[in-house]
Design an enzyme around this catalytic site. Structure first.
Site, PDB file in Angstrom:
ATOM      1  N   ASP A  63       0.791  -1.228   0.000  1.00  0.00           N
ATOM      2  CA  ASP A  63       0.000   0.000   0.000  1.00  0.00           C
ATOM      3  C   ASP A  63       0.827   1.284   0.000  1.00  0.00           C
ATOM      4  O   ASP A  63       0.320   2.352  -0.316  1.00  0.00           O
ATOM      5  CB  ASP A  63      -0.949   0.022   1.212  1.00  0.00           C
ATOM      6  CG  ASP A  63      -0.221  -0.196   2.538  1.00  0.00           C
ATOM      7  OD1 ASP A  63       1.013  -0.340   2.518  1.00  0.00           O
ATOM      8  OD2 ASP A  63      -0.883  -0.227   3.595  1.00  0.00           O
ATOM      9  N   HIS A  64       2.101   1.192   0.330  1.00  0.00           N
ATOM     10  CA  HIS A  64       2.914   2.410   0.453  1.00  0.00           C
ATOM     11  C   HIS A  64       3.617   2.782  -0.859  1.00  0.00           C
ATOM     12  O   HIS A  64       3.458   3.881  -1.375  1.00  0.00           O
ATOM     13  CB  HIS A  64       3.984   2.235   1.536  1.00  0.00           C
ATOM     14  CG  HIS A  64       3.478   2.397   2.939  1.00  0.00           C
ATOM     15  ND1 HIS A  64       2.561   1.555   3.503  1.00  0.00           N
ATOM     16  CD2 HIS A  64       3.771   3.308   3.892  1.00  0.00           C
ATOM     17  CE1 HIS A  64       2.312   1.941   4.751  1.00  0.00           C
ATOM     18  NE2 HIS A  64       3.036   3.010   5.010  1.00  0.00           N
ATOM     19  N   ASP A 118       4.333  -1.166  11.255  1.00  0.00           N
ATOM     20  CA  ASP A 118       3.830   0.150  10.901  1.00  0.00           C
ATOM     21  C   ASP A 118       3.251   0.764  12.166  1.00  0.00           C
ATOM     22  O   ASP A 118       2.541   0.094  12.913  1.00  0.00           O
ATOM     23  CB  ASP A 118       2.749   0.043   9.820  1.00  0.00           C
ATOM     24  CG  ASP A 118       2.426   1.424   9.276  1.00  0.00           C
ATOM     25  OD1 ASP A 118       2.947   1.774   8.201  1.00  0.00           O
ATOM     26  OD2 ASP A 118       1.684   2.163   9.947  1.00  0.00           O
ATOM     27  N   ARG A 378      -0.403  12.717  10.182  1.00  0.00           N
ATOM     28  CA  ARG A 378       0.916  13.327  10.418  1.00  0.00           C
ATOM     29  C   ARG A 378       1.106  14.547   9.546  1.00  0.00           C
ATOM     30  O   ARG A 378       0.783  14.506   8.344  1.00  0.00           O
ATOM     31  CB  ARG A 378       2.032  12.326  10.121  1.00  0.00           C
ATOM     32  CG  ARG A 378       2.027  11.227  11.114  1.00  0.00           C
ATOM     33  CD  ARG A 378       3.259  10.372  11.090  1.00  0.00           C
ATOM     34  NE  ARG A 378       3.167   9.497  12.237  1.00  0.00           N
ATOM     35  CZ  ARG A 378       3.540   8.228  12.248  1.00  0.00           C
ATOM     36  NH1 ARG A 378       4.082   7.694  11.182  1.00  0.00           N
ATOM     37  NH2 ARG A 378       3.410   7.515  13.344  1.00  0.00           N
ATOM     38  N   SER A 532       7.103   7.299  12.927  1.00  0.00           N
ATOM     39  CA  SER A 532       6.891   5.990  12.309  1.00  0.00           C
ATOM     40  C   SER A 532       7.729   4.880  12.951  1.00  0.00           C
ATOM     41  O   SER A 532       8.609   5.125  13.772  1.00  0.00           O
ATOM     42  CB  SER A 532       7.200   6.077  10.817  1.00  0.00           C
ATOM     43  OG  SER A 532       8.519   5.678  10.574  1.00  0.00           O
ATOM     44  N   ARG A 534       9.622   2.993  11.079  1.00  0.00           N
ATOM     45  CA  ARG A 534      10.633   2.609  10.076  1.00  0.00           C
ATOM     46  C   ARG A 534      11.998   2.349  10.700  1.00  0.00           C
ATOM     47  O   ARG A 534      12.638   3.234  11.239  1.00  0.00           O
ATOM     48  CB  ARG A 534      10.713   3.654   8.952  1.00  0.00           C
ATOM     49  CG  ARG A 534      11.112   5.041   9.356  1.00  0.00           C
ATOM     50  CD  ARG A 534      10.977   6.026   8.203  1.00  0.00           C
ATOM     51  NE  ARG A 534       9.580   6.294   7.921  1.00  0.00           N
ATOM     52  CZ  ARG A 534       9.097   7.460   7.483  1.00  0.00           C
ATOM     53  NH1 ARG A 534       9.899   8.457   7.218  1.00  0.00           N
ATOM     54  NH2 ARG A 534       7.812   7.630   7.268  1.00  0.00           N
TER      55      ARG A 534
END
Ligand code: MIC
Ligand code: SF4
Length: 638
Positions: A63-64, A118, A378, A532, A534
């Site tokens: 989806d990203h 995520d 965000r 995030s 990440r």
């Protein structure tokens, strides 16, 4: 005597005691990954060396990284599809929707635990599960059947009473929570929602609230599982997944926040922090150039129906570009069937793919110096892809009416009543989700040229020595450390290449300097690494030779990621000592035979020393000593 959080944690406890502040290990039932963190997670899973996942359910969503401007993103998708097939993971194909929206619709289950690579994984808390965001490596380890370790959180009772007035939205509830506790007010806490107001909120609305609870730094957020949850799951054809989950009458909480929904009004988060909250009417009339509706916070059928009915028979302002990214195919199917999609299109909205899209800077970068109004979660500096643009975060109601007016507008000024009808049964079509094969088949991982091997790192040195490479202030987000966007996201499976973008918007010279000086230290203010999950924001600095980050405080997920990749996270004993260190200073930290006690940073340039401390468990220290979580895990027996 238990609250919901304690009930689920107790049921999943495999190590430690449920005492506040202690570290516990819990069993993870479900995992989710998405494409921008997933490539690393499955490379890490491969490195652990387990033939298939040991969870009840694992899902890999795409989806990203959905803009395919060259081969790289699709290379990643093909790798992920092959990894899902090889390891027994459900695979949600590109275009199917946003991971959190889809997970809520199709897989989330009350009473279960979910770990996702995520930060908005807590969306699942909308149906009463403990859903936590973590770095890819933590998720890979959970897929291997190992417990997930966390600090026993404080449980906060967010007590809702009353009922939302017309045009005031679930988004305004979470913005109100952010107004009260700020972007680090949730650290090591779970926000548990209780009170009579809960009953007035549908599951997508609860999902909006638990989703954006991530912005408070909370471990997670959770709602009870009640008859509304039951109805939702039944409408999704998953009535059997329901179970009742409520706090005991005498449940204990560490704090209580009471919100009277009847008194709320539309709110907005101003640039550049989701904690920067004002009333919409306080900035009403501010001209905007773009409106983006969607993201995992506000892309449900409920949200887009409201938007369609506000836009109905109207045309958006001539200076506005309005984009809508639906959360899932199910949402789109319904909007088409009811004709509401037509209302959106006729108003001038640009319908985008069912994906994260503009939320992560994957297209739709706004014009220079512009103001963009978004229903996302965000608004960090640079996140839209345009460095000097400003992002304002609002509800779908405020976004829709503002798109019509061309300026920020209080939706309560809308003339007329909006009455949306939700379906009794959702349209269920899982044909874009590939289930794991039942047979044991040999599958080759498809590694295009964009998939680079994981870098390996050596065990921790006893004495850390080097230069201060950068000094940053408070509230440095992972988007400051490693931005998203169309240029950088395709490099998520290529650490050497992505490391060139560390601190890209803050100090472009950082990667070059770090390599030239053979590594060194980062000095930071409060809540370093918020945002995030990440892990690239830790792996890439590690690749550049960063040895330790010394800050006033850390965000939860980033601290775990630093530990997982062998960067030592240390805290100033006296926050004012932050002033005593400067870029270019040569410093040294003695790790005292690895006991991590009596720590200090010796400044050889300024000839002084500063006391430091840490908030690491024994386990985390062991991981650091091993050089990170992968070598640590590999040394253990499975
Ligand atoms: C985000 O909203 O920042 C992301 C992109 O979804 C991240 C994950 C990532 O960086 O890939 C998150 O929230 O964890
Ligand atoms: Fe995607 Fe944005 Fe949600 Fe992150 S916050 S998962 S980028 S929609």
């Amino acid at each position: 005597m238990y609250n919901i959080t304690e009930k689920i944690l107790n049921e999943h406890l495999v190590e430690g005691e449920l005492t506040q502040g202690e570290t516990i290990g819990i069993k993870i039932d479900q995992t989710l990954t998405q494409d921008s963190t997933g490539t690393m997670a499955y490379l890490e899973f491969e490195a652990i060396g387990i033939p298939s996942v040991k969870t009840e359910l694992s899902v890999s969503y795409i989806d990203h990284n959905i803009l395919q401007t060259d081969y790289r993103n699709m290379d990643d998708h093909r790798f992920l599809q092959s990894a899902a097939e090889k390891y027994g993971v459900y695979f949600s194909r590109p275009g199917n929707g946003i991971c959190h929206q889809l997970h809520l619709e199709r897989f989330a289950r009350p009473g279960k635990t979910l770990l996702g690579s995520d930060s908005h994984t807590p969306t699942g808390g909308g149906v009463g599960m403990i859903a936590i965001g973590a770095g890819g490596l933590d998720v890979a380890v959970a897929m291997a059947g190992e417990p997930y370790y966390l600090k026993v959180p404080k449980v906060i009772d967010v007590h809702l009473i009353g009922r939302l007035p017309m045009f005031v939205s679930a988004k305004d509830i979470i913005l109100e929570v952010l107004r009260r506790i700020g972007v680090k007010g949730g650290l090591n806490k779970v926000l548990e929602y209780t009170g009579s107001g809960v009953k007035s909120l549908s599951i997508p609305e609860r999902g909006t609230i638990t989703n954006m609870g991530a912005e408070t730094g909370a471990t997670t957020s959770i709602f009870p599982s009640d008859d509304i949850t039951k109805q939702f799951l039944e409408a999704q054809g998953r009535g059997d997944d329901w179970k009742l989950l409520e706090p005991d009458n005498d449940a204990q909480y560490t704090e209580r926040i009471e919100i009277n929904l009847s008194e709320l009004e539309p709110l907005v988060a101003l640039p550049h922090s989701p904690g920067n909250i004002k009333k919409v009417r306080e900035i009403e009339g501010l001209p905007i150039q773009q409106v983006c509706i969607g993201s995992c916070t506000n892309s449900s059928l409920r949200d887009l129906k409201i938007v369609a009915n506000i836009l109905k028979d109207n045309i958006i302002d001539k200076n506005i570009s309005l984009t809508i990214s639906p959360g899932s195919r199910q949402v789109v199917n319904h909007l088409i069937n009811t004709g509401e999609m037509n209302l959106l299109i006729k108003s001038g909205a640009r319908i985008l793919e069912n994906a994260c899209g503009p939320c992560i800077g994957m297209g739709q970068a706004p014009s220079s110096m512009s103001k963009t109004l978004r229903t996302f979660n965000r608004n960090f500096f640079g996140r839209s892809g345009t460095k000097d643009a400003e992002i304002y975060l609002v509800s779908p109601e405020t976004a829709a009416i503002s798109a019509l007016k061309g300026k920020i507008t209080d939706p309560r000024s809308f003339k007329g009543k909006i009455d949306i009808r939700m379906p009794d049964k959702f349209i269920i079509n899982d044909n874009m989700i590939i289930p794991p094969s039942k047979e044991n088949i040999e599958v080759e991982l498809i590694r295009g040229p964009n998939i680079k091997p994981l870098p390996s790192f050596s065990p921790l040195e006893k004495k850390l020595e080097g230069e201060i490479l950068i000094k940053v202030g408070d509230n440095i987000t992972t988007d400051h450390i490693l931005p998203g966007g169309t240029n950088i996201l395709p490099l998520r499976s290529n650490i050497p290449a992505i490391s060139d973008y560390i601190f890209n918007f803050v100090d472009k010279e950082f990667p070059k300097r770090a390599l030239e000086r053979q590594g060194g230290f980062i000095i930071a203010g409060e809540d370093y690494g918020q945002g995030s999950s990440r892990e690239h924001a830790a792996i890439a600095p590690k690749y550049l030779g960063v040895k330790a980050v010394i800050s006033k405080s850390f965000a939860r997920m980033h601290l775990d990621n630093l530990v997982n990749f062998g960067i030592v996270p240390l805290i100033f004993k006296n926050p004012n000592d932050y002033e005593l260190l400067d870029i270019g200073d040569r410093v040294q930290i003695e790790l005292d035979k690895f006991t991590f006690e009596n720590l200090q940073i010796i400044n050889m340039t300024k000839k002084n020393s500063i006391p430091l401390e840490h908030d690491l468990s024994k386990r985390q220290i062991d991981i650091l000593k091993a050089g990170g979580k992968l070598p640590y895990i590999k040394n253990k027996q499975f």
